[in-house]
Design a protein around this motif. Structure first.
Motif, PDB file in Angstrom:
ATOM      1  N   LYS A   1       0.772  -1.570  -0.143  1.00  0.00           N
ATOM      2  CA  LYS A   1      -0.051   0.483   0.281  1.00  0.00           C
ATOM      3  C   LYS A   1       0.727   1.395   0.045  1.00  0.00           C
ATOM      4  CE  LYS A   1      -3.937  -2.204   2.542  1.00  0.00           C
ATOM      5  NZ  LYS A   1      -4.921  -1.666   3.672  1.00  0.00           N
ATOM      6  N   GLU A   2       1.946   1.121   0.657  1.00  0.00           N
ATOM      7  CA  GLU A   2       2.797   2.253   1.261  1.00  0.00           C
ATOM      8  C   GLU A   2       3.531   2.466  -0.275  1.00  0.00           C
ATOM      9  OE1 GLU A   2       5.472   1.427   3.841  1.00  0.00           O
ATOM     10  OE2 GLU A   2       4.311   2.311   5.663  1.00  0.00           O
ATOM     11  N   GLU A   3       4.111   1.851  -0.514  1.00  0.00           N
ATOM     12  CA  GLU A   3       4.811   1.385  -2.168  1.00  0.00           C
ATOM     13  C   GLU A   3       3.775   2.112  -3.506  1.00  0.00           C
ATOM     14  OE1 GLU A   3       6.330  -2.082  -3.522  1.00  0.00           O
ATOM     15  OE2 GLU A   3       7.913  -1.444  -2.281  1.00  0.00           O
ATOM     16  N   ALA A   4       2.534   1.808  -3.080  1.00  0.00           N
ATOM     17  CA  ALA A   4       1.324   2.180  -4.134  1.00  0.00           C
ATOM     18  C   ALA A   4       0.948   3.726  -4.253  1.00  0.00           C
ATOM     19  CB  ALA A   4       0.296   1.409  -4.330  1.00  0.00           C
ATOM     20  N   GLU A   5       0.764   4.276  -3.521  1.00  0.00           N
ATOM     21  CA  GLU A   5       0.159   5.464  -2.453  1.00  0.00           C
ATOM     22  C   GLU A   5       2.037   6.274  -3.001  1.00  0.00           C
ATOM     23  OE1 GLU A   5      -1.849   8.650  -1.139  1.00  0.00           O
ATOM     24  OE2 GLU A   5      -1.650   6.292  -1.126  1.00  0.00           O
ATOM     25  N   LYS A   6       3.090   6.380  -2.456  1.00  0.00           N
ATOM     26  CA  LYS A   6       4.440   6.609  -3.277  1.00  0.00           C
ATOM     27  C   LYS A   6       4.242   6.926  -4.903  1.00  0.00           C
ATOM     28  CE  LYS A   6       9.302   6.971  -2.702  1.00  0.00           C
ATOM     29  NZ  LYS A   6      10.505   5.410  -2.150  1.00  0.00           N
ATOM     30  N   ALA A   7       3.981   5.617  -5.725  1.00  0.00           N
ATOM     31  CA  ALA A   7       4.389   5.851  -7.032  1.00  0.00           C
ATOM     32  C   ALA A   7       2.999   7.014  -7.633  1.00  0.00           C
ATOM     33  CB  ALA A   7       3.543   4.321  -7.851  1.00  0.00           C
ATOM     34  N   LYS A   8       1.930   7.300  -6.432  1.00  0.00           N
ATOM     35  CA  LYS A   8       0.581   7.266  -7.436  1.00  0.00           C
ATOM     36  C   LYS A   8       1.176   9.206  -6.850  1.00  0.00           C
ATOM     37  CE  LYS A   8      -4.634   8.352  -6.063  1.00  0.00           C
ATOM     38  NZ  LYS A   8      -5.249   8.132  -5.551  1.00  0.00           N
ATOM     39  N   LYS A   9       1.889   9.222  -5.748  1.00  0.00           N
ATOM     40  CA  LYS A   9       1.927  11.055  -5.523  1.00  0.00           C
ATOM     41  C   LYS A   9       2.655  11.011  -6.317  1.00  0.00           C
ATOM     42  CE  LYS A   9       1.300  11.307  -0.574  1.00  0.00           C
ATOM     43  NZ  LYS A   9       1.552  10.817   0.949  1.00  0.00           N
ATOM     44  N   ALA A  10       4.404  10.197  -6.890  1.00  0.00           N
ATOM     45  CA  ALA A  10       5.207  11.070  -7.574  1.00  0.00           C
ATOM     46  C   ALA A  10       4.624  10.933  -8.731  1.00  0.00           C
ATOM     47  CB  ALA A  10       6.241   9.565  -8.083  1.00  0.00           C
ATOM     48  N   ALA A  11       3.813   9.964  -9.028  1.00  0.00           N
ATOM     49  CA  ALA A  11       3.175  10.568 -11.225  1.00  0.00           C
ATOM     50  C   ALA A  11       2.203  11.744 -11.130  1.00  0.00           C
ATOM     51  CB  ALA A  11       2.033   9.570 -10.810  1.00  0.00           C
ATOM     52  N   GLU A  12       1.309  11.730  -9.681  1.00  0.00           N
ATOM     53  CA  GLU A  12       0.658  12.874  -9.899  1.00  0.00           C
ATOM     54  C   GLU A  12       1.534  14.122  -9.555  1.00  0.00           C
ATOM     55  OE1 GLU A  12      -1.456  12.751  -6.299  1.00  0.00           O
ATOM     56  OE2 GLU A  12      -3.675  11.108  -7.332  1.00  0.00           O
ATOM     57  N   ALA A  13       3.086  14.833  -9.298  1.00  0.00           N
ATOM     58  CA  ALA A  13       3.650  15.264  -8.411  1.00  0.00           C
ATOM     59  C   ALA A  13       3.980  15.597 -10.336  1.00  0.00           C
ATOM     60  CB  ALA A  13       4.887  15.168  -8.206  1.00  0.00           C
ATOM     61  N   LYS A  14       4.540  14.973 -10.934  1.00  0.00           N
ATOM     62  CA  LYS A  14       5.363  15.108 -12.057  1.00  0.00           C
ATOM     63  C   LYS A  14       4.423  14.971 -13.546  1.00  0.00           C
ATOM     64  CE  LYS A  14       8.547  12.682 -15.454  1.00  0.00           C
ATOM     65  NZ  LYS A  14       9.010  11.107 -16.238  1.00  0.00           N
ATOM     66  N   ALA A  15       3.068  15.316 -13.382  1.00  0.00           N
ATOM     67  CA  ALA A  15       1.801  15.199 -14.208  1.00  0.00           C
ATOM     68  C   ALA A  15       1.422  16.286 -13.852  1.00  0.00           C
ATOM     69  CB  ALA A  15       0.388  14.672 -13.813  1.00  0.00           C
ATOM     70  N   ALA A  16       1.792  17.158 -12.380  1.00  0.00           N
ATOM     71  CA  ALA A  16       1.182  18.913 -12.298  1.00  0.00           C
ATOM     72  C   ALA A  16       2.766  19.505 -12.853  1.00  0.00           C
ATOM     73  CB  ALA A  16       1.831  18.942 -10.473  1.00  0.00           C
ATOM     74  N   SER A  17       3.340  18.964 -13.340  1.00  0.00           N
ATOM     75  CA  SER A  17       4.647  19.526 -13.690  1.00  0.00           C
ATOM     76  C   SER A  17       4.593  20.110 -15.053  1.00  0.00           C
ATOM     77  CB  SER A  17       6.072  18.945 -13.496  1.00  0.00           C
ATOM     78  OG  SER A  17       6.032  17.806 -14.071  1.00  0.00           O
ATOM     79  N   GLY A  18       3.399  19.534 -15.630  1.00  0.00           N
ATOM     80  CA  GLY A  18       3.272  20.228 -16.692  1.00  0.00           C
ATOM     81  C   GLY A  18       3.407  19.020 -17.944  1.00  0.00           C
ATOM     82  N   PRO A  19       2.961  19.470 -19.293  1.00  0.00           N
ATOM     83  CA  PRO A  19       2.494  18.443 -20.378  1.00  0.00           C
ATOM     84  C   PRO A  19       4.511  17.788 -20.060  1.00  0.00           C
ATOM     85  CG  PRO A  19       1.806  20.098 -20.706  1.00  0.00           C
ATOM     86  CD  PRO A  19       2.276  20.885 -19.587  1.00  0.00           C
ATOM     87  N   ILE A  20       4.293  16.521 -20.728  1.00  0.00           N
ATOM     88  CA  ILE A  20       5.924  15.810 -21.784  1.00  0.00           C
ATOM     89  C   ILE A  20       5.631  15.721 -22.720  1.00  0.00           C
ATOM     90  CG2 ILE A  20       6.903  13.807 -21.757  1.00  0.00           C
ATOM     91  CD1 ILE A  20       5.249  12.643 -18.928  1.00  0.00           C
ATOM     92  N   TYR A  21       6.986  16.128 -23.136  1.00  0.00           N
ATOM     93  CA  TYR A  21       7.209  16.786 -24.659  1.00  0.00           C
ATOM     94  C   TYR A  21       7.698  15.410 -24.813  1.00  0.00           C
ATOM     95  CZ  TYR A  21       8.672  18.207 -29.717  1.00  0.00           C
ATOM     96  OH  TYR A  21       8.703  18.272 -30.544  1.00  0.00           O
ATOM     97  N   ALA A  22       6.902  14.089 -25.971  1.00  0.00           N
ATOM     98  CA  ALA A  22       7.656  13.039 -25.901  1.00  0.00           C
ATOM     99  C   ALA A  22       8.440  13.254 -26.829  1.00  0.00           C
ATOM    100  CB  ALA A  22       6.691  12.091 -26.448  1.00  0.00           C
ATOM    101  N   LYS A  23      10.065  12.066 -26.009  1.00  0.00           N
ATOM    102  CA  LYS A  23      10.691  11.941 -26.828  1.00  0.00           C
ATOM    103  C   LYS A  23      11.342  10.125 -26.942  1.00  0.00           C
ATOM    104  CE  LYS A  23      13.200  16.186 -25.828  1.00  0.00           C
ATOM    105  NZ  LYS A  23      14.651  17.228 -24.835  1.00  0.00           N
ATOM    106  N   MET A  24      12.125   9.638 -27.747  1.00  0.00           N
ATOM    107  CA  MET A  24      11.853   8.389 -27.851  1.00  0.00           C
ATOM    108  C   MET A  24      13.085   8.390 -29.078  1.00  0.00           C
ATOM    109  SD  MET A  24       9.485   5.647 -28.045  1.00  0.00           S
ATOM    110  CE  MET A  24       8.383   6.290 -27.219  1.00  0.00           C
TER     111      MET A  24
END
Length: 258
Positions: free
Chosen positions: A117-140
């Motif tokens: 549960k803690e790992e899932a919550e940590k991953a969720k918060k990290a994802a939300e923080a990254k999403a909140a930082s703005g759009p991703i300009y995809a590179k590959m």
């Protein structure tokens, strides 16, 4: 008065010996017709035999099924017996000792559940923080490594989140060869494919197209989807492609084997 007949050799009746075989044949035919089975009776017997044969086959099938069930039950019984033997030392303990062991097992299970549960919550918060930082300009990007026996392996990098699932498609431009595999973006942003070959033999010479595809967002892991957004709403750039069933990310790159 005396009667006399004149012998007429031209119209004489056949002799008695002539009629005997004919009479025997007529009598035999009559007896056979009267006593022998009719065609309907023969057909009925055939149908009856067929029905009996089908019933026998059904019974054999049931017997085979029962034998398989018995075999399965025997295997399960052996497994249960083995488990009982393994658990025998536990049942020889006192009630207090048994309770202590059971409490320890429960505590470990609860700790593991809490960790997940803690790992899932940590991953969720990290994802939300990254999403909140703005759009991703995809590179590959991707490179091909060709072995001495003409078998290809691809490696690449991307700024997409770790855990993003990729579909790798490699094909000759004349469509005479096509192969696919899957891979995942690692924590450092890298990805690597398994080796491509022509059914274990060297790849043919020619021009190839490599496609690295991140399928519709809904099939990505939840923590990845949280970053990329619904239908890749948080992703920008030329890698974003519109498709019938939703947007995807796709890199296309040409390679030549010569």
């Amino acid at each position: 008065m005396t009667l006399s007949f004149k012998k007429d050799t031209g119209n004489a009746f056949p002799s008695k010996n002539y009629w005997i075989p004919i009479l025997i044949g007529v009598i035999s035919f009559s007896i056979g017709a009267a006593l022998g089975p009719s065609q309907n009776e023969i057909d009925a017997l055939k149908d009856g035999n067929q029905e009996i044969s089908e019933k026998l086959n059904q019974q054999n099938d049931l017997l085979n099924e029962d034998a398989e069930k018995i075999k399965t039950l025997q295997t399960e019984n052996e497994e249960l017996k083995s488990k009982l033997e393994e658990a025998a030392p536990f049942f020889s303990l006192s009630e207090n000792e048994q309770e202590a062991i059971l409490n320890g097992i429960q505590a470990k299970a609860e700790a593991e559940e809490q960790r997940k549960k803690e790992e899932a919550e940590k991953a969720k918060k990290a994802a939300e923080a990254k999403a909140a930082s703005g759009p991703i300009y995809a590179k590959m990007d991707a490179q091909m490594e060709l072995s001495a026996d003409r078998k290809a392996t691809f490696s690449g990098t991307s700024n997409l989140p770790a855990g993003t699932e990729l579909l790798i498609s490699f094909s000759l431009t004349d469509d005479s060869y096509h192969a696919q595999t899957k891979t995942v973006i690692e924590e450092d942003g890298s990805f690597t494919t398994e080796q491509f070959s022509n059914r274990g033999t060297p790849l043919a010479y020619g021009n190839y197209l490599l496609e690295v595809i991140s399928g519709v967002a809904n099939i990505q892991p939840p923590e990845v989807k949280a970053i990329l957004g619904e239908n890749y709403g948080n992703v920008k750039g030329p890698l974003v492609k519109g498709e019938t069933y939703g947007r995807i990310l796709k890199l296309e790159k040409n390679f030549t084997i010569q």
